[in-house]
Design a protein around this motif. Structure first.
Motif, short mmCIF file in Angstrom:
data_model
loop_
_atom_site.label_atom_id
_atom_site.label_comp_id
_atom_site.label_asym_id
_atom_site.label_seq_id
_atom_site.Cartn_x
_atom_site.Cartn_y
_atom_site.Cartn_z
N ALA A 1 0.80 -1.57 0.13
CA ALA A 1 0.28 -0.09 -0.09
C ALA A 1 0.59 1.62 0.20
CB ALA A 1 -0.73 0.28 0.89
N THR A 2 1.64 1.58 -1.21
CA THR A 2 2.27 3.30 -1.49
C THR A 2 1.38 3.88 -2.19
OG1 THR A 2 3.61 2.09 -3.44
CG2 THR A 2 4.42 1.24 -1.33
N PRO A 3 2.00 5.59 -1.56
CA PRO A 3 0.80 6.59 -2.52
C PRO A 3 1.15 6.63 -3.83
CG PRO A 3 2.07 6.95 -0.99
CD PRO A 3 2.76 5.80 -0.65
N GLU A 4 2.38 5.41 -4.28
CA GLU A 4 2.85 5.24 -6.08
C GLU A 4 1.58 4.07 -6.43
OE1 GLU A 4 6.01 7.47 -4.23
OE2 GLU A 4 5.31 5.47 -3.87
N LYS A 5 1.66 3.36 -6.00
CA LYS A 5 0.51 2.46 -6.64
C LYS A 5 -0.99 2.89 -6.17
CE LYS A 5 4.14 -1.81 -5.69
NZ LYS A 5 4.21 -2.77 -5.11
N LEU A 6 -1.46 2.96 -5.48
CA LEU A 6 -2.84 3.20 -5.38
C LEU A 6 -3.16 4.64 -5.62
CD1 LEU A 6 -2.19 3.58 -1.18
CD2 LEU A 6 -4.12 2.08 -2.40
N SER A 7 -2.24 5.62 -6.56
CA SER A 7 -2.59 6.88 -7.14
C SER A 7 -2.97 6.32 -8.07
CB SER A 7 -2.14 8.01 -6.89
OG SER A 7 -0.14 7.44 -7.06
N GLN A 8 -1.97 5.53 -8.98
CA GLN A 8 -1.59 5.18 -10.38
C GLN A 8 -3.46 3.95 -10.25
OE1 GLN A 8 0.87 2.58 -11.11
NE2 GLN A 8 -0.29 1.92 -13.78
N ALA A 9 -3.47 3.05 -9.42
CA ALA A 9 -4.57 1.82 -9.09
C ALA A 9 -5.67 3.63 -9.45
CB ALA A 9 -5.26 1.97 -8.44
N LEU A 10 -6.62 4.50 -8.62
CA LEU A 10 -7.29 5.69 -8.36
C LEU A 10 -7.27 6.15 -9.66
CD1 LEU A 10 -6.62 6.15 -4.82
CD2 LEU A 10 -8.34 5.95 -5.32
N GLY A 11 -6.30 6.75 -10.00
CA GLY A 11 -5.96 7.57 -11.93
C GLY A 11 -7.44 6.23 -12.55
N GLU A 12 -7.39 5.48 -12.49
CA GLU A 12 -7.78 4.21 -13.16
C GLU A 12 -9.11 3.96 -13.11
OE1 GLU A 12 -6.72 0.09 -14.46
OE2 GLU A 12 -4.43 0.94 -13.13
N VAL A 13 -9.50 4.09 -12.07
CA VAL A 13 -11.12 3.82 -11.04
C VAL A 13 -11.80 5.45 -11.68
CG1 VAL A 13 -11.32 1.58 -10.52
CG2 VAL A 13 -10.69 4.13 -9.08
N LEU A 14 -10.83 7.00 -11.64
CA LEU A 14 -11.97 8.04 -11.83
C LEU A 14 -11.39 8.22 -13.53
CD1 LEU A 14 -10.02 10.23 -9.24
CD2 LEU A 14 -11.98 9.69 -9.56
N GLY A 15 -11.38 7.38 -14.38
CA GLY A 15 -10.92 7.43 -15.71
C GLY A 15 -12.20 6.86 -16.33
N ASP A 16 -11.98 6.28 -17.16
CA ASP A 16 -12.62 5.31 -18.53
C ASP A 16 -11.86 4.36 -18.52
OD1 ASP A 16 -14.58 3.72 -19.83
OD2 ASP A 16 -14.56 5.20 -21.54
N SER A 17 -11.53 3.32 -17.95
CA SER A 17 -10.53 2.67 -17.89
C SER A 17 -11.26 0.91 -17.37
CB SER A 17 -9.74 2.75 -17.35
OG SER A 17 -10.24 2.10 -15.01
N ALA A 18 -10.58 -0.19 -18.40
CA ALA A 18 -10.88 -1.57 -18.10
C ALA A 18 -11.35 -1.84 -16.94
CB ALA A 18 -10.33 -2.38 -18.70
N LEU A 19 -10.12 -1.00 -16.18
CA LEU A 19 -10.63 -1.94 -14.72
C LEU A 19 -12.26 -1.23 -14.06
CD1 LEU A 19 -9.94 -2.29 -11.70
CD2 LEU A 19 -8.70 0.46 -11.61
N ARG A 20 -12.39 -0.03 -14.45
CA ARG A 20 -13.51 1.02 -13.75
C ARG A 20 -14.80 -0.16 -14.76
NH1 ARG A 20 -15.55 5.40 -11.69
NH2 ARG A 20 -18.14 5.45 -12.59
#
Length: 395
Positions: A336-355
């Motif tokens: 749980a690091t700010p780097e990994k978390l912020s990258q994943a959050l960027g994906e769920v906030l955008g139109d991504s496959a993850l979202r």
């Protein structure tokens, strides 16, 4: 004969020591009274809501709201005394059925003692301990003192069969009765897709969790903003934690809007585009609300050491376990690091496959968690009454 036996006053003893259990107990009591009318008498331990349904609690449940290991050690003599006192009260009352609700550290100790002293009292456990996550041996042990388990999660009955525990039935999760407050209306749905997107920030509901997560959550939001992601952070909390949260976020470079209370929290869920949450029950609430998320969980070193060796599920996220699919990413401990978390959050906030994957999976939850047209409290009451009427065939 059958008609006459129905006029016998039934004595039902209930034990709930936390607010969530008190809520379940009150709903159960309401249905039991509808079923039995005046021919029912309640006794036991409960909170404000069960008192409203006519229970005079043996002691105020606040006496048991102890948080943290150090506090438990200090209070141990008092806890043991309350366990003995509750057990004695059950034995004296000789009820037709004992219903223990959640809080296994307390309620199961009472149930074991009651079974040893009067094996004729049927015992129903409302809310399964997490036998599927850790200490699976508990399921087998429960065979000795529990006659039926009422499960809140649809996968639990199968786990009990596998672990050879007592009979277990899925009665439904209380959240399934709260769709109206979790789902957006047309205007709220439109806000979900309006810029800047609302990002829910949920660092936990216990002081210890908040302590472990606040700095990490603050650094992650700062990193997310530094990555050029636009978002509006909203942090829902409860009145008793508000001061702790306000103090904790003072040093955050990105200041969240703090909303206080259950109805404010639900209102925020209904307009949220995504969430950054601590792993736990809240993940199921978010999934039912249709909010994609990223989760993190950090505990102290000693606790982490124990959990690493004890946990036997691939995910600690309730929503993933219910879906049977790891669609929600979780970042645990040093991962749980700010780097990994912020990258994943960027994906769920955008139109991504993850979202998209999460939204599709959440759409199947209603069917997975459905209890037909029966509310959980009705299903639970019917099993309590059946267990009571069957009694225990003691040797």
């Amino acid at each position: 004969m059958h008609g006459r036996s129905e006029h016998i006053t039934r004595k039902i003893f209930l034990i709930a020591t936390e607010e969530s259990g008190d809520r379940l107990g009150a709903a159960l009591m309401k249905v039991l009274r509808q079923r039995l009318g005046d021919a029912v008498q309640f006794a036991g331990v409960g909170g404000r809501m069960m008192a409203h349904e006519g229970l005079t609690s043996l002691f105020p449940i606040e006496e048991l709201s102890i948080v943290g290991l150090a506090a438990v050690v200090k209070q141990l003599p008092k806890i043991l005394q309350l366990i003995r006192r509750t057990t004695d009260a059950v034995i004296d009352a000789a009820p037709d059925v004992l219903v223990i609700i959640d809080s296994p550290d307390f309620t199961h100790r009472v149930a074991r003692r009651v079974r040893a002293r009067n094996p004729g009292i049927p015992i129903v456990d409302y809310v399964s301990p997490s036998v599927w996550a850790w200490r699976p041996g508990r399921a087998r042990a429960m065979l000795g003192y529990v006659d039926h388990v009422l499960a809140l999660l649809p996968f639990e009955p199968e786990e009990y069969r596998k672990l050879r525990g007592p009979p277990c039935s899925y009665v439904g999760h209380p959240l399934t009765e709260q769709f109206a407050s979790l789902r957006p209306n047309a205007e709220e749905a439109a806000r979900r897709d309006t810029q800047p997107p609302v990002l829910l920030v949920l660092p936990g509901s216990r002081r210890s969790e908040i302590r472990h997560h606040l700095a990490l959550f603050g650094e992650t939001l700062a990193q997310l903003r530094a990555n050029g992601v636009v978002f509006e952070p909203v942090l829902p909390t409860m009145p008793h934690l508000e001061a702790t949260i306000r103090e904790g976020v003072q040093g955050w470079p990105v200041k969240p809007q703090i909303v206080v209370g259950e109805s404010e929290k639900r209102a925020a869920f209904r307009i949220a585009h995504a969430a950054f949450a601590k792993s736990g029950t809240v993940t199921l609430e978010l999934a039912l609300s249709g909010v994609p998320m990223v989760t993190a969980y950090r505990v102290g070193a000693a606790e982490a050491f124990i959990l690493r060796r004890a946990i036997r599920v691939p995910s600690v996220i309730l929503a993933n376990l219910v879906l049977g699919n790891d669609v929600i990413p979780e970042f645990l401990q040093e991962n749980a690091t700010p780097e990994k978390l912020s990258q994943a959050l960027g994906e769920v906030l955008g139109d991504s496959a993850l979202r998209r994957r999460q939204i599709e999976a959440f759409a199947t939850l209603d069917a997975i968690m459905s209890t037909g047209n029966q509310p959980p409290s009705v299903r639970a009451a019917d099993i309590v009454l059946a267990t009571m009427r069957n009694g225990r065939q003691t040797k």
